[in-house]
Structures are given as C-alpha cells and as structure tokens.
Design a protein around this motif. Structure first.
Motif, mmCIF file in Angstrom:
data_model
loop_
_atom_site.group_PDB
_atom_site.id
_atom_site.type_symbol
_atom_site.label_atom_id
_atom_site.label_comp_id
_atom_site.label_asym_id
_atom_site.label_seq_id
_atom_site.Cartn_x
_atom_site.Cartn_y
_atom_site.Cartn_z
ATOM 1 N N THR A 46 136.906 45.596 79.897
ATOM 2 C CA THR A 46 136.495 46.804 80.879
ATOM 3 C C THR A 46 137.688 46.716 81.931
ATOM 4 N N ILE A 56 128.912 44.543 83.663
ATOM 5 C CA ILE A 56 130.628 44.867 82.996
ATOM 6 C C ILE A 56 130.884 43.819 82.033
ATOM 7 N N ILE A 108 129.448 39.896 85.454
ATOM 8 C CA ILE A 108 130.886 40.492 84.420
ATOM 9 C C ILE A 108 131.078 39.238 83.466
#
Length: 184
Positions: A148, A144, A107
């Motif tokens: 987002t 990710i 992420i």
C-alpha cells in the motif's frame, strides 16, 4: 496538572527505554530526545533490522512496533500513534511526517505465503513495502496491507481495510452494505 505530570513521566521513560534499546541496537535504532512514548508501548528490533523515530513522536499505550529480521521501520517527525496500534514489518514500512493514527490501526507489509509448500510450517511470507505520506490522517480500526502507498494529505476512513496505491489529497473510505436478517 495530571496531563503535564504524565507528559514528564513519558519523556523520562522514553529516554530511559530508548537509551537501553540503543545499547543493544547501536546502529539499528535512531531516536531523538523529545518523544512522548507510553511505558506500555513495545518496540522490538530483529536481527539486522532497524527502527528510526523522528522528533516529537507521541505513542500511546498498547502500541506494538516490530521490525522483524532484516526489516526497516521509519516514522517521521510529529507523528501521533494512538492506543493499541500495531506496526509489523518484514521488509519496509515508511510513515511520513505529521501523520495521525486512530486507535487500533494495524499496518503489515507481509502476508503468510500459504500457497508455497509448507508455507505456514516454514513461516514463509510475501512482502511488499508500505509507504504513508505526510499529513495523513488514518481513522480508528484501519488495516493497511502490504503493497500500500498512501500519498500526502490523505484521510483514511475508520474501519477501512486498504491495499493499493492512493495518490495525494484523497479521502479513502471503504463503503459496505449492512445486511439484516430476521430470526424466527
């Protein structure tokens, strides 16, 4: 029996490690006593950055959580982060409650600003927050990207690379075609 011994070691280790981090980051690190964190997990808090961990968080080995200078990472209660995940924030990453991460999930809330003059040299970044809702399951090897938002009760299929807004109660799967070439 091994499972319970490992859990006790993780609880004790988490408390000691988190207490030491708290000494150096009094206002910028928040945690509760009942977290199971592997001794091989890395937490890094930059200048004026903060990390907040909810109750009953379980983090497996090889995971790296890094809040860079001025950034914020919030992880809600009862979240499970599997082996070798990486969460790196230059702005803000918020993870809801009851979230499950498969192994090797990445992420990032930032990209290198390669379009600016000397962007790489100057370590310039473009940043946009990442928000993950409650009761989300993220499969193995998911990436990710910045900007987002994933709503509540979503499932993200293994191997997906996602960026954008996804409303609640969706299954997010990135379909790809496999091309096979014959060698002579």
């Amino acid at each position: 029996m091994k499972k319970y011994a490992r859990a006790i070691v993780s609880l004790v280790f988490s408390f000691i490690k988190f207490s030491l981090i708290k000494i150096f980051h009094i206002k910028n690190f928040k945690f509760t006593l009942f977290n199971l964190v592997s001794p091989f997990t890395e937490l890094e808090i930059g200048r004026k950055a903060s990390i907040t961990l909810g109750r009953k968080i379980n983090i497996k080995s090889g995971t790296k959580i890094r809040a860079r200078s001025g950034a914020e990472i919030i992880i809600g209660k009862n979240t499970f982060i599997n082996h070798n995940c990486m969460i790196v924030s230059h702005k803000r990453i918020s993870i809801g409650e009851n979230v499950r991460f498969g192994p090797n999930t990445l992420i990032y809330d930032h990209d290198h600003d390669y379009q600016s003059e000397n962007g790489f040299k100057k370590n310039l970044y473009k940043t946009t927050s990442v928000e993950i809702g409650n009761n989300v399951w993220i499969g193995a090897n998911v990436v990710i990207l910045r900007g987002t938002t994933i709503g509540d009760n979503c499932v993200v299929g293994a191997g997906s690379i996602i960026k954008g807004n996804y409303s609640s109660n969706q299954t997010i799967v990135q379909k790809r075609e496999t091309t096979v070439f014959t060698h002579k």
